[in-house]
Motif scaffolding. Structure first.
Motif, PDB file in Angstrom:
ATOM      1  N   LYS A  33       0.854  -1.181   0.000  1.00  0.00           N
ATOM      2  CA  LYS A  33       0.000   0.000   0.000  1.00  0.00           C
ATOM      3  C   LYS A  33       0.891   1.233   0.000  1.00  0.00           C
ATOM      4  CE  LYS A  33      -3.321   2.344   2.903  1.00  0.00           C
ATOM      5  NZ  LYS A  33      -2.976   2.991   4.148  1.00  0.00           N
ATOM      6  N   GLU A  34       0.614   2.158  -0.913  1.00  0.00           N
ATOM      7  CA  GLU A  34       1.341   3.421  -0.949  1.00  0.00           C
ATOM      8  C   GLU A  34       0.807   4.338   0.155  1.00  0.00           C
ATOM      9  OE1 GLU A  34       3.898   3.728  -2.813  1.00  0.00           O
ATOM     10  OE2 GLU A  34       3.573   1.994  -4.108  1.00  0.00           O
ATOM     11  N   GLU A  37      -2.610   6.052  -0.412  1.00  0.00           N
ATOM     12  CA  GLU A  37      -3.773   5.247  -0.780  1.00  0.00           C
ATOM     13  C   GLU A  37      -4.565   4.786   0.441  1.00  0.00           C
ATOM     14  OE1 GLU A  37      -2.619   2.688  -4.677  1.00  0.00           O
ATOM     15  OE2 GLU A  37      -1.541   2.130  -2.851  1.00  0.00           O
ATOM     16  N   THR A  38      -5.863   4.625   0.234  1.00  0.00           N
ATOM     17  CA  THR A  38      -6.660   3.904   1.209  1.00  0.00           C
ATOM     18  C   THR A  38      -6.445   2.412   0.928  1.00  0.00           C
ATOM     19  OG1 THR A  38      -8.628   3.726  -0.193  1.00  0.00           O
ATOM     20  CG2 THR A  38      -8.430   5.725   1.193  1.00  0.00           C
ATOM     21  N   GLN A  41      -8.238   1.522  -2.309  1.00  0.00           N
ATOM     22  CA  GLN A  41      -7.537   2.030  -3.491  1.00  0.00           C
ATOM     23  C   GLN A  41      -6.343   1.143  -3.819  1.00  0.00           C
ATOM     24  OE1 GLN A  41      -6.775   6.002  -2.021  1.00  0.00           O
ATOM     25  NE2 GLN A  41      -8.390   6.895  -3.308  1.00  0.00           N
ATOM     26  N   ALA A  42      -5.596   0.735  -2.806  1.00  0.00           N
ATOM     27  CA  ALA A  42      -4.442  -0.139  -3.023  1.00  0.00           C
ATOM     28  C   ALA A  42      -4.893  -1.495  -3.579  1.00  0.00           C
ATOM     29  CB  ALA A  42      -3.668  -0.331  -1.722  1.00  0.00           C
ATOM     30  N   ARG A  45      -5.894  -1.076  -7.229  1.00  0.00           N
ATOM     31  CA  ARG A  45      -4.718  -0.913  -8.089  1.00  0.00           C
ATOM     32  C   ARG A  45      -3.987  -2.238  -8.279  1.00  0.00           C
ATOM     33  NH1 ARG A  45       0.180  -0.731  -6.544  1.00  0.00           N
ATOM     34  NH2 ARG A  45      -0.283  -0.029  -4.419  1.00  0.00           N
TER      35      ARG A  45
END
Length: 98
Positions: A33-34, A37-38, A41-42, A45
């Motif tokens: 996870k970036e 990001e939530t 969202q991760a 992606r």
């Protein structure tokens, strides 16, 4: 601490597992996870990058910690047929006893 988001995708009593980079084992789709990001969202992606699918729904299943990594697992449903994407070379639907 690294944070990894994973998808538990189950269909017909089989779980979707991925493999890449000539590894001798399979794992659940997902990844790091970036910071911006939530979790969803991760997950969205990672599923696009690895399997070329869209996330249809996700429900948090569990969080575990090991080797300085936090791993959050989601029961996920996908839209589309999985295809090996950028980060994996193959996938399989695995059932106990296979």
């Amino acid at each position: 601490m690294r944070h990894s988001i994973r998808a538990l995708i189950i269909h017909d009593k089989k779980i979707l597992l991925v493999n890449g980079h000539e590894a001798d084992f399979y794992w659940t789709p997902g990844g790091g996870k970036e910071w911006y990001e939530t979790n969803r969202q991760a997950l969205r992606r990672e599923l696009k990058e690895e399997l070329n699918v869209k996330l249809a729904s996700a429900h948090k299943h569990s969080t575990v910690y090991y080797n300085n990594t936090k791993v959050t697992n989601y029961i996920a449903e996908i839209a589309g047929e999985p295809k090996a994407g950028l980060e994996i070379t193959k996938f399989t639907w695995y059932a106990q006893g296979d």
